[in-house]
Design an enzyme around this catalytic site. Sequence first.
Site, PDB file in Angstrom:
ATOM      1  N   LYS A  89       0.744  -1.139   0.032  1.00 30.51           N
ATOM      2  CA  LYS A  89       0.157  -0.052   0.132  1.00 30.51           C
ATOM      3  C   LYS A  89       0.689   1.223  -0.062  1.00 30.51           C
ATOM      4  O   LYS A  89       2.034   1.324   0.548  1.00 30.51           O
ATOM      5  CB  LYS A  89      -0.616  -0.036   1.317  1.00 30.51           C
ATOM      6  N   SER A 164      -9.631   2.100   3.136  1.00 28.38           N
ATOM      7  CA  SER A 164      -8.663   2.829   2.189  1.00 28.38           C
ATOM      8  C   SER A 164      -7.741   1.942   1.270  1.00 28.38           C
ATOM      9  O   SER A 164      -7.304   2.129   0.595  1.00 28.38           O
ATOM     10  CB  SER A 164      -7.754   3.993   2.802  1.00 28.38           C
ATOM     11  N   SER A 188      -9.790  -0.291   7.658  1.00 28.73           N
ATOM     12  CA  SER A 188      -9.119  -0.275   5.977  1.00 28.73           C
ATOM     13  C   SER A 188      -8.629  -1.290   5.548  1.00 28.73           C
ATOM     14  O   SER A 188      -8.404  -1.469   4.277  1.00 28.73           O
ATOM     15  CB  SER A 188      -8.298   1.043   5.887  1.00 28.73           C
TER      16      SER A 188
HETATM   17  N1  GLN Z   1     -13.020   4.481   6.477  1.00 30.72           N
HETATM   18  C1  GLN Z   1     -12.276   5.110   7.930  1.00 30.72           C
HETATM   19  C2  GLN Z   1     -11.789   6.431   7.647  1.00 30.72           C
HETATM   20  O1  GLN Z   1     -11.995   6.929   6.679  1.00 30.72           O
HETATM   21  C3  GLN Z   1     -11.075   4.137   8.149  1.00 30.72           C
HETATM   22  C4  GLN Z   1      -9.958   4.552   7.209  1.00 30.72           C
HETATM   23  C5  GLN Z   1      -8.790   3.473   7.461  1.00 30.72           C
HETATM   24  O2  GLN Z   1      -9.003   2.543   8.395  1.00 30.72           O
HETATM   25  N2  GLN Z   1      -7.685   3.890   7.416  1.00 30.72           N
HETATM   26  O3  GLN Z   1     -11.082   7.091   8.873  1.00 30.72           O
END
Ligand code: GLN
Length: 488
Positions: A89, A164, A188
Amino acid sequence: MAGEAKTAENLVEKPQTLEALRAGIVAGRTRATELAASYYERIEKKNPRLNIYLSLTKERALEQAARMDALAAKGDPLPPLAGIPIGIKDVLVMQGAPSTAGSKILEGYQPPYDATAVKKLEAAGAVLLGKLNCDEFAMGSSNENSAYGPVLNPVDPERVPGGSSGGSAAAVAANLAVATLGTDTGGSIRQPASFCGVVGVLPTYGRVSRYGLIAYASSLDRIGPLAGNVRDAATLLGLIAGHDPSDATSSPAPVPDFAAESDKPAAGLRIGVPAEYFAEGLDSEVRAAVESGIAALEAAGCSVKPVSLPHTKYAVPTYYLIATAEASANLARFDGVRYGYRSPSSETLAAMYSNSRDQGFGAEVKRRILLGTYALSAGYYDAYYLKAQQVRRLLAEEFLRAFAEVDAIVTPTSPVPAFRLGEKTGDPVSMYLADIYTVTASLAGICGVSVPCGATKAGLPVGMQILAAHLKEATAFRVARAVEAAQA
Ligand code: GLN
């Protein structure tokens, strides 16, 4: 119809297991260089459509593959991931490779060092193919917040892959990597894994060093693997976990042989089902798939009983206060001076800072910096940030109480299957609310796995989230293996 489109394009493809690939490499039937080349060929074919990789690290990958081939040719013992193609990532830094975190503000940034997790994978013989698309600074649940365009879900390219770590999940689903690293701050890894039909692991907070992770919310950020099956994910976690002097929050706890642990039958484990996760807003097909997974656990000899997690209803606001507060502090470092993008036309230093940030950050990142700065400001700190920390503690204690009675807690990973591109972009709050089932474990610091447990009638994958107490990843893997076995 989406179903026809996907067959015509043939975007979904299951990677071979680590065991099968390794056996081929050890026996000399498969050459690591050829394996890497075949992955790059597939990436060339599918990536223009799916937008999964942001950049490739071909030279480094092929050098490593050649090293592994040389070892094999000499008959030397091979490291555990010898020649295995893995994607990273883009929030994890790799020396000399573009590391943008999905943001324009880091365009062109080439870090001078490797993240610990990256270094450990390479030391284990992995061939690192390239950097995977994600929401900007890991903020999002659909990968639509990437400055480099969304990733399409290989299962149905009209839908989001989740976020994400959308690129990390889609890469495994499309077999553009055997496995990947993602990060999970509020869901995410787990949510995109569930949307793309792959396995994703949320390790206990501190289990994996965060050194070299471009920070979003430091008290919540975790690095974990995504893979095509539970055992492979367990193997990978074992290789990236462990104390790291470069991350003071990394745990000194010994790292079990997670793959071997995952081989133990789930029979006899006590499974908790929290009613709060099967309430209003849960898609009926998701519910049915998760219930079939629970039935499979009973059939495998687990006992199932209800548990209660009543603070769940406060989890989303609590998470979005803490995550944005920490993000506003972490992102202060992007000022146009030290990293990446600098606005070219500013007359004063202050204008250079603000123009660089204004032009470099996307809308969602700015929204979160504003929210977080507000929550931390004098006069509001007690009402918002401090209150959120108190609720966080209550949530964590509630989980600990539940884990006194059960070994694992199972829930849907997401209340809905993969949604359509653009469906939620106009309404950030509805996007935030869909994180309801994943942010709780993030706040509590506990671990979990998302494992495929079925599909909707339209063929969209559904993931079951299996949560376990701090450092009990092995238990979550055992349960996940039982759910997975019932899918076969
Ligand atoms: N959807 C959550 C956010 O936008 C989690 C994102 C993540 O785990 N990086 O913060």
